[in-house]
Design an enzyme around this catalytic site. Structure first.
Site, PDB file in Angstrom:
ATOM      1  CB  SER A  69      -0.899   0.003   1.245  1.00 42.89           C
ATOM      2  OG  SER A  69      -1.562   1.244   1.397  1.00 42.89           O
ATOM      3  CE1 TYR A  82      -4.028  -1.743   5.461  1.00 43.66           C
ATOM      4  CE2 TYR A  82      -3.534   0.519   4.804  1.00 43.66           C
ATOM      5  CZ  TYR A  82      -3.737  -0.809   4.475  1.00 43.66           C
ATOM      6  OH  TYR A  82      -3.649  -1.209   3.151  1.00 43.66           O
TER       7      TYR A  82
END
Length: 225
Positions: A69, A82
């Site tokens: 990501s 996260y």
């Protein structure tokens, strides 16, 4: 993994895609939520990759596609847990790529920006909101993710997400077919912009500390040739 190779014979590409988002201030998440986040995003990815490696070595090569990501390069209020899980993935798989290269095993980390799947909606997990964080940046981020901000419904929120999953999948397949390329592949204009901004900000902060960093060296240090 044994069953997959037994039934299919040769497997050329292994895609590691398991992950979900845990959102809220770091303090707001429970211990079990934090553990599960890292069990899935980090340990899940590592265990899966470690399981496929013996088979790739035996057959003389393969390609690991690790879905990462843009969040592996920065961290913002409300998304710290996260982001930290993706930072861990980035560090582990950068090393793994170098370690397995001699076995003709290629590694690509796909650094996705926002993507129009259910990742940001139905798959999201939230910590227990604390009054102390009300109206802070972290709280506003959670409200955005939950579709609670005035004037922004989930349909509008989805349109704010730039990534087309079909186009991204096509580029991943293209990279695998090419066989060569940088270990990291950013997909989405938001990924490019966010990662570039994070790099430039961190580089500027580092350069400002150069004199301080050098001042703490030992007086008798021997520099390598």
């Amino acid at each position: 993994m044994e069953r997959a190779f037994l039934e299919l014979g040769t497997i050329d590409v292994f895609v590691n895609n398991a992950a979900y988002g845990l959102y809220g201030a770091v303090e707001e998440a429970s211990d079990s939520q934090i553990e599960h986040q890292f069990m899935t995003n980090v340990l899940g990815s590592l265990r899966a990759a470690r399981a496929v490696l013996p088979f790739f070595r035996k057959q003389g090569g393969g390609h690991i596609v690790q879905i990462s990501s843009m969040a592996g390069h920065y961290s913002i209020a409300g998304m710290g847990l996260y982001c930290s899980s993706k930072w861990a993935v980035e560090g582990a798989f950068e090393a793994l790529a170098k370690e397995v290269a001699p076995f003709n095993i290629k590694t690509t980390m796909v650094e996705l920006g926002g993507i129009r799947t259910n990742f940001l909606t139905s798959n999201a997990v939230f910590g227990e909101r604390l009054d102390e964080y009300r109206d802070t940046e972290a709280d506003q981020f959670v409200s955005l993710m939950k579709g609670e901000l005035p004037g922004i419904d989930m349909s509008m929120f989805n349109q704010m997400v730039v990534g087309d999953p079909d186009k991204m999948a096509h580029q991943i397949i293209r990279r695998v077919d090419q066989g060569e390329g940088p270990i990291r592949m950013a997909l989405g204009s938001d990924a490019y912009d966010q990662i570039r901004t994070a790099f430039l900000d961190r580089l500027a902060a580092l350069e400002a500390q150069k004199e301080l960093a050098y001042s703490t060296d030992s007086d008798d240090v021997v520099k390598p040739l």
